[in-house]
Motif scaffolding. Structure first.
Motif, PDB file in Angstrom:
ATOM      1  N   ALA A   1      43.280  44.897  39.554  1.00 49.16           N
ATOM      2  CA  ALA A   1      44.632  44.408  39.858  1.00 49.16           C
ATOM      3  C   ALA A   1      45.682  45.275  39.167  1.00 49.16           C
ATOM      4  CB  ALA A   1      44.778  42.950  39.423  1.00 49.16           C
ATOM      5  N   GLU A   2      45.422  45.633  37.915  1.00 48.21           N
ATOM      6  CA  GLU A   2      46.360  46.492  37.183  1.00 48.21           C
ATOM      7  C   GLU A   2      46.436  47.871  37.819  1.00 48.21           C
ATOM      8  OE1 GLU A   2      46.183  44.958  32.576  1.00 48.21           O
ATOM      9  OE2 GLU A   2      44.464  46.054  33.361  1.00 48.21           O
ATOM     10  N   LEU A   3      45.294  48.368  38.258  1.00 43.61           N
ATOM     11  CA  LEU A   3      45.260  49.672  38.904  1.00 43.61           C
ATOM     12  C   LEU A   3      46.030  49.653  40.218  1.00 43.61           C
ATOM     13  CD1 LEU A   3      44.248  52.544  38.731  1.00 43.61           C
ATOM     14  CD2 LEU A   3      42.139  51.820  39.849  1.00 43.61           C
ATOM     15  N   ASP A   4      45.874  48.591  41.002  1.00 42.66           N
ATOM     16  CA  ASP A   4      46.637  48.455  42.251  1.00 42.66           C
ATOM     17  C   ASP A   4      48.133  48.403  41.975  1.00 42.66           C
ATOM     18  OD1 ASP A   4      44.410  48.518  43.863  1.00 42.66           O
ATOM     19  OD2 ASP A   4      44.253  46.321  44.050  1.00 42.66           O
ATOM     20  N   ALA A   5      48.520  47.627  40.974  1.00 42.00           N
ATOM     21  CA  ALA A   5      49.937  47.532  40.615  1.00 42.00           C
ATOM     22  C   ALA A   5      50.459  48.895  40.154  1.00 42.00           C
ATOM     23  CB  ALA A   5      50.139  46.490  39.530  1.00 42.00           C
TER      24      ALA A   5
END
Length: 146
Positions: free
Chosen positions: A82-86
């Motif tokens: 999720a952090e990588l997508d953001a």
């Protein structure tokens, strides 16, 4: 053996050096930057010559701060999906903003050239055009009744 003087820093070289700093990762020192410039441009500049150019000096300081922030921040840990997508979304937004700002900057530069030419035609000097604006008097206006 005498050293030959390096080529003067022109706008193209400055733009390349600033671009190198924009993409810089890892440790940054003036010596490392000078070595990278020499490899890329085949010209060796001194720290003083690079530091004298405002665009390079500011880009160096910003890059140094960015690298320092990254090395001491949460980005050193592993990112979740999720952090990588953001992070990817933010990067894409910033890249799009960068493209837009470059286009706006190009338009403003064209406008500046037009203004400079028109000022030249009217006989306005650089000194006249650079005259600071008059200060604003923020005192309370007194109304006089007749």
């Amino acid at each position: 053996m005498t050293k030959t003087r390096g080529k003067n820093l022109d706008d193209d070289a400055i733009a390349l050096i600033v671009g190198m700093l924009d993409g810089w990762s890892g440790k940054l020192t003036w010596d490392l930057l000078i070595e990278a410039i020499q490899k890329r441009l085949r010209v060796r500049y001194t720290r003083q010559a690079l530091d004298k150019r405002a665009r390079i000096k500011i880009a160096y300081q910003v890059t140094k701060a960015r690298i320092s922030k990254i090395s001491t921040s949460k980005y050193r840990r592993k990112l979740s999906a999720a952090e990588l997508d953001a992070f990817i979304q933010r990067t894409n937004r910033l890249e799009a903003e960068n493209v837009r700002l470059r286009a706006e900057n190009e338009r403003l530069l064209e406008q500046y050239v037009t203004w400079a030419y028109n000022a030249y035609l009217k006989g306005l000097t650089k000194e006249y055009l650079n005259t600071p604006l008059a200060g604003v008097d923020r005192e309370i206006t007194k109304f006089y009744l007749l």
